[in-house]
Motif scaffolding. Structure first.
Motif, PDB file in Angstrom:
ATOM      1  N   THR A   3      86.573 -35.926  15.746  1.00 43.56           N
ATOM      2  CA  THR A   3      87.773 -36.168  16.153  1.00 43.56           C
ATOM      3  C   THR A   3      88.144 -37.176  16.850  1.00 43.56           C
ATOM      4  OG1 THR A   3      88.234 -33.671  15.885  1.00 43.56           O
ATOM      5  CG2 THR A   3      89.890 -34.932  17.307  1.00 43.56           C
ATOM      6  N   SER A  15      98.914 -31.936  14.632  1.00 43.64           N
ATOM      7  CA  SER A  15      97.837 -31.225  14.397  1.00 43.64           C
ATOM      8  C   SER A  15      97.787 -31.202  12.860  1.00 43.64           C
ATOM      9  CB  SER A  15      98.207 -29.655  14.555  1.00 43.64           C
ATOM     10  OG  SER A  15      99.240 -29.307  14.033  1.00 43.64           O
ATOM     11  N   TRP A  24     102.021 -28.306  14.408  1.00 40.09           N
ATOM     12  CA  TRP A  24     102.190 -28.832  15.835  1.00 40.09           C
ATOM     13  C   TRP A  24     102.191 -30.514  16.025  1.00 40.09           C
ATOM     14  CZ3 TRP A  24     104.031 -24.974  19.159  1.00 40.09           C
ATOM     15  CH2 TRP A  24     103.424 -23.836  18.740  1.00 40.09           C
ATOM     16  N   ILE A  63     103.924 -29.684  23.359  1.00 41.68           N
ATOM     17  CA  ILE A  63     103.860 -29.368  22.077  1.00 41.68           C
ATOM     18  C   ILE A  63     105.139 -29.038  21.365  1.00 41.68           C
ATOM     19  CG2 ILE A  63     101.506 -29.078  22.063  1.00 41.68           C
ATOM     20  CD1 ILE A  63     102.289 -25.956  21.702  1.00 41.68           C
ATOM     21  N   SER A 101      94.129 -35.054  21.395  1.00 46.29           N
ATOM     22  CA  SER A 101      93.279 -34.850  20.083  1.00 46.29           C
ATOM     23  C   SER A 101      93.424 -33.210  19.729  1.00 46.29           C
ATOM     24  CB  SER A 101      92.046 -35.552  20.214  1.00 46.29           C
ATOM     25  OG  SER A 101      90.984 -34.732  21.096  1.00 46.29           O
ATOM     26  N   TRP A 102      93.170 -32.846  18.447  1.00 48.75           N
ATOM     27  CA  TRP A 102      93.292 -31.714  18.289  1.00 48.75           C
ATOM     28  C   TRP A 102      91.965 -31.103  17.569  1.00 48.75           C
ATOM     29  CZ3 TRP A 102      97.103 -28.137  18.616  1.00 48.75           C
ATOM     30  CH2 TRP A 102      98.479 -28.561  18.841  1.00 48.75           C
ATOM     31  N   SER A 137      93.061 -27.136  14.144  1.00 46.23           N
ATOM     32  CA  SER A 137      94.238 -27.129  14.930  1.00 46.23           C
ATOM     33  C   SER A 137      94.500 -25.896  15.956  1.00 46.23           C
ATOM     34  CB  SER A 137      95.447 -27.183  13.800  1.00 46.23           C
ATOM     35  OG  SER A 137      95.204 -28.103  12.709  1.00 46.23           O
ATOM     36  N   THR A 166      92.897 -25.658  19.013  1.00 44.51           N
ATOM     37  CA  THR A 166      92.827 -26.202  20.134  1.00 44.51           C
ATOM     38  C   THR A 166      93.397 -27.628  20.258  1.00 44.51           C
ATOM     39  OG1 THR A 166      90.638 -24.723  20.579  1.00 44.51           O
ATOM     40  CG2 THR A 166      91.053 -26.600  22.048  1.00 44.51           C
ATOM     41  N   LEU A 167      93.876 -27.885  21.340  1.00 44.12           N
ATOM     42  CA  LEU A 167      94.405 -29.012  21.601  1.00 44.12           C
ATOM     43  C   LEU A 167      93.659 -29.679  22.916  1.00 44.12           C
ATOM     44  CD1 LEU A 167      96.324 -31.549  21.478  1.00 44.12           C
ATOM     45  CD2 LEU A 167      97.861 -30.439  23.266  1.00 44.12           C
TER      46      LEU A 167
END
Length: 921
Positions: free
Chosen positions: A283, A321, A326, A337, A363-364, A368, A370-371
């Motif tokens: 990511t 995401s 999101w 968000i 970053s996701w 999708s 967890t941010l």
């Protein structure tokens, strides 16, 4: 914890490491030479070299690297053929065109006076043969086309064999021809472009291509294939033409232009992640802006938020995401968000962001759920300045400024935060803040998206970790934790062809590169358990690059140097080894610096190797075990030798410990008279980020502008440079003034003992960038040996140069070791003659480094020369700087006064004035 080991300081050997004129015959001919050429020597900086040769051609190989502003080869420019001298070197490279399911290939040899030949190789049988009967094909084509063609000058360069190899197609004058190789009947071919394109596509998909497929060369994550610089090509790193990385996503970072020009590698590199496709387990995050503040970070992964003035409601960065549900954004320094539904309201996830400690780098997770965001405290935004005194368009002088972190400056710090958007939950893992001045943490996710990992090199480069975090609990552990009493080489690895951390795609494992046992080797790490499984490579050699990681076969294909005890330890060879360390198979064996081209299916390889004193040799080998099938070609340098070209001599002598071999080369004047005495010049670059003595063949006349003047030129890799044992490298630690001088001096004394015509009472030295620091240091710290020095764009005090380079070798925090190695603080030591050259617009090493050195020399009452080149960047000062360098050595080592270039052309004063010291001894 996987690896937690303290690497002690090592001495290179058991012995303690202790601190440490005759004019040649050439001068007699100077009057004759200058009488002949006086009319052609123009005045001023744009004039011809002395004697008159083109500066670029003369010095093509006389510097470690050229300057940016001179527009010579850069790391982004692809190079050619062993520095080929036009029309004088033949068969120096092979470009294979594979066909017949990759069992055969053809190539063309370009020969003298425009002749050429086509060669066919049956890789299965290991047979090299003429691709066809050149005489018969020329006769048949001549009759069919009504034009007389010669067998050694056929009118085409490319051809296409039929699937059964019984016919060949080619184009002449826009028309396509086919020749039956049984009857040798040539006929025109009427072609429909559409079916031809379809047939070519079918051949390509079937692996029956007429050209070898270029595969990616490995460097570091997130990169496009780097083109080799001239310095890499000619000196250290022969190209792996068809190398690739299978079964793992770690791609090399984009090779952005370095401020240094090629070879020096001292420029601060910013890895901007530009790979367009994001694989499942990697990511990307927002790259740091120049001032490292969240407010300055505008680019997002998938969309750009509008930028408004002020700090109130401005949206600073956002990212969507992967499931599209999101959009995350930074607003008022905090994380929000926004659901995908129309008119849905934003949801605030963090509340602790504020001015000077705001969120950024969103970053996701791939799933999708967890941010990730970092709360960032900006570092110092201290600047350096340049004055452009002579803008090309005229008018007033211009001032330029830019952020430039120096050793000891405050870096930005990033606090890791995790958010669960569904539960509106925030987690702050118990990990140290990521502290860095030019890179952001890059996240790796496991297959279940339950854990993320990232690399962290502590400031000072004495600890390196791979930190693993459970995103559900925030609990952290160290998968790798390596420590050293000196340094762990984590920065300025531009010339190392491997990642330190290589994540495998199909298993939770890492292939880790480390010098923890005293040599750079590969280790297999169990990332799930957080432990070392086994060491993959072992022994007194250095892994220089990873070419391929084959997870299916659990093998690593790599290149290394130093494993052949009877060869130069810097020469690169290729190998394959199993993940468990068994069955290490050499793929190359010739005594030279090797590069490989694989067949598209990787069953065969073409091995090309050379040395500075050995022209290229090409061999066909079996890729599975390196078995030699046949020798393909040996480069023909007959014409090159007849022109007077001579290869440098490779010489090895013992270093300061009496045990370690020190390697270098000697370039001599043509027609050298061994009964005379010749002054010696050393071309120095002792930057610890690589080794610098050329290892591959070049048809260029190295150091020609200097050897033509009557100098012997040497280049040496002393202790403190890279690509040998860790102990060899560690000599530079906290001690860049060392520069391997004790080894260099012993090497030259050994050379002079072998060749008495080397006059060690007249030794000069020159270098650029770190080499400029080294050259000036020679007449400060070793004036009993070095008498004359020319230092261009030198880093004369490591506290005044980029933090990334200097903290790696000189350490952090800044301590008294910086002053001990400072040319500025030691200016009072100067003896001998010194010329300083600096480009007014040097964007690598700030010019004030040279100006403060000059100031210190003035205050110490020392005499020296200073050349400031308006508009010049980082380098030796262009043609003018190199001419001033050459004149300086001629005046102070040959005892000859160079021409007065300000005198009217053709007058006696413009030719030469000989001093009383120029009488032959």
């Amino acid at each position: 914890m996987c690896i937690e080991r303290v690497t002690p300081n090592r001495s290179v050997g058991t012995a303690p490491i202790a601190p440490n004129t005759d004019t040649p015959l050439f001068v007699r001919t100077l009057f004759v030479l200058f009488a002949a050429f006086a009319a052609t020597i123009p005045c001023g900086a744009g004039g011809t070299e002395w004697p008159p040769i083109e500066p670029a051609a003369a010095d093509e190989f006389s510097e470690s690297a050229p300057a940016d502003w001179e527009h010579q080869d850069s790391p982004q420019q692809r190079g050619g053929r062993f520095g080929q001298a036009s029309g004088r070197v033949f068969k120096d490279r092979i470009t294979p065109h594979w066909f017949a399911n990759n069992t055969r290939f053809w190539y063309r040899n370009d020969l003298r006076e425009g002749a050429k030949e086509f060669v066919l190789v049956d890789a299965v049988k290991g047979i090299r043969m003429a691709a066809f009967d050149h005489e018969k094909l020329a006769d048949s084509l001549s009759k069919a086309a009504g034009v007389d063609y010669k067998a050694d000058r056929l009118p085409f360069d490319d051809l296409d064999f039929g699937t059964d190899s019984k016919s060949v197609r080619f184009k002449v004058g826009g028309l396509e021809w086919q020749c039956d190789l049984t009857s040798y009947k040539c006929s025109k071919v009427e072609t429909d472009p559409a079916p031809a394109r379809k047939a070519n596509e079918e051949k390509r998909q079937a692996g029956d291509s007429d050209k070898s497929v270029p595969l990616r060369a490995l460097k570091e994550p997130f990169s496009l294939t780097p083109a080799l610089s001239r310095w890499e090509r000619e000196n250290q790193f022969p190209r792996v033409a068809n190398s690739e990385r299978f079964g793992s996503f770690a791609k090399p970072p984009p090779r952005l232009p370095l401020p240094t020009g090629e070879g020096w590698g001292e420029g601060e590199r910013r890895d901007l992640y530009r790979e367009p496709k994001v694989p499942f387990h990697e990511t990307p995050i927002l790259p740091p802006a120049e001032d490292e503040s969240p407010q300055a970070q505008q680019d997002s992964v998938q969309e750009r938020g509008p930028r408004a003035r002020g700090t109130g409601d401005s949206i600073r960065a956002s990212t969507r995401s992967r499931d599209g549900k999101w959009t995350a954004l930074v607003k008022d320094h905090n994380v929000f968000i926004r659901p995908a539904e129309a008119e849905a309201q934003e949801i605030q996830l963090s509340h602790d962001g504020k001015e000077g400690l705001a969120y950024g780098r969103l970053s996701w997770a791939p799933d999708s759920k967890t941010l990730v965001a970092f709360r960032i405290e900006p570092g110092d935004r201290k600047e350096v300045y340049l004055i452009q005194s002579s803008p090309p368009e005229g008018g007033r002088a211009k001032m330029q400024s830019r952020p430039y972190a120096l050793p000891g400056d405050k870096f930005s710090t990033s606090e890791l935060n995790l958010f669960d958007p569904a539960a509106r939950k925030q987690i702050k893992p118990d990990v140290e803040r990521f502290e860095h001045g030019w890179l952001a943490p890059r996240l790796h996710w496991n297959r279940e998206n339950s854990r993320l990992s990232y690399e962290q090199a502590d400031r000072g480069h004495q600890r390196f970790r791979v930190i693993d975090v459970d995103v559900r609990t925030g609990q952290a552990r160290n998968l790798i934790d390596e420590k050293s009493e000196t340094f762990i080489w984590t920065a300025h690895t531009e010339n190392v062809r491997l990642n330190r951390v290589n994540w495998l795609e199909n298993t939770e494992e890492i292939i880790y590169a480390s010098e923890q046992d005293g040599w750079r080797h590969l280790y297999l790490i169990d990332a799930k358990e957080g432990r070392l499984k086994n060491q993959i490579t072992k022994g007194e050699f250095v892994v220089r690059g990873i070419d391929r990681i084959d997870e299916e076969q659990r093998q690593v294909w790599f290149n290394a140097s130093g494993r052949n005890p009877d060869q130069d330890p810097y020469l690169i060879h290729y190998y394959r080894v199993n993940f468990d360390g068994t069955e290490l198979i050499p793929l190359t064996e010739g005594n030279g610096n090797h590069s490989l081209q694989y067949s598209p299916d990787r069953k065969y390889l073409i091995d090309t190797y050379s040395r500075v004193d050995l022209a290229p040799i090409h061999e066909l080998r079996q890729a599975s075990d390196g078995k030699l099938f046949c020798r393909l070609e040996e480069a023909d340098i007959t014409d090159l030798k007849s022109s007077g070209w001579e290869a440098p001599e490779v010489l090895v002598a013992k270093g300061r410990d009496g045990k370690t071999d020190i390697w270098g080369i000697i370039s001599r004047p043509r027609n050298l008279d061994p009964k005379q005495k010749y002054p010696v010049l050393e071309d120095i670059y002792a930057g610890p980020q690589s080794s610098f003595v050329p290892k591959s063949f070049s048809a260029g006349s190295r150091y020609e502008s200097l050897t033509k003047l009557g100098f012997i030129v040497v280049k040496i890799d002393g202790m403190g440079t890279a690509n040998r044992a860790k102990a060899f490298h560690d000599v530079c630690w906290h001690n860049l003034k060392d520069a391997g001088f004790e080894d260099r001096i012993l090497w030259m004394k050994a050379a002079a003992a072998k060749y008495p015509y080397m006059d060690l009472t007249r030794v000069g030295i020159y270098g650029t960038s770190a080499g400029g620091q080294n050259a000036a240091g020679a007449v400060l710290f070793h004036p009993e040996f070095y008498k004359v020095a020319v230092a261009a764009c030198g880093c004369h005090d490591n506290r005044m140069d980029k933090a990334s380079w200097n903290e790696q070798w000189m350490g952090y925090p800044v301590g008294p070791q910086y002053s001990a190695s400072s040319n500025i603080d030691n200016a009072h030591r100067l003896r001998g003659k010194l010329l300083l050259i600096v480009g007014q617009m040097d964007t690598n090493v700030p010019p004030e480094s040279t100006m403060r050195f000059a100031d210190a020399l003035i205050k110490a009452g020392k005499d020296f020369d200073l050349v400031v080149v308006p508009g010049a960047g980082h380098g030796p000062g262009g043609a003018y700087g190199m001419r001033r360098r050459d004149d300086f050595f001629v005046r102070h080592l040959l005892g000859v006064e160079p021409p007065d270039r300000n005198a009217p052309s053709g007058t006696a004063s413009s030719v030469i004035t000989e001093t009383t010291e120029s009488v032959p001894r």
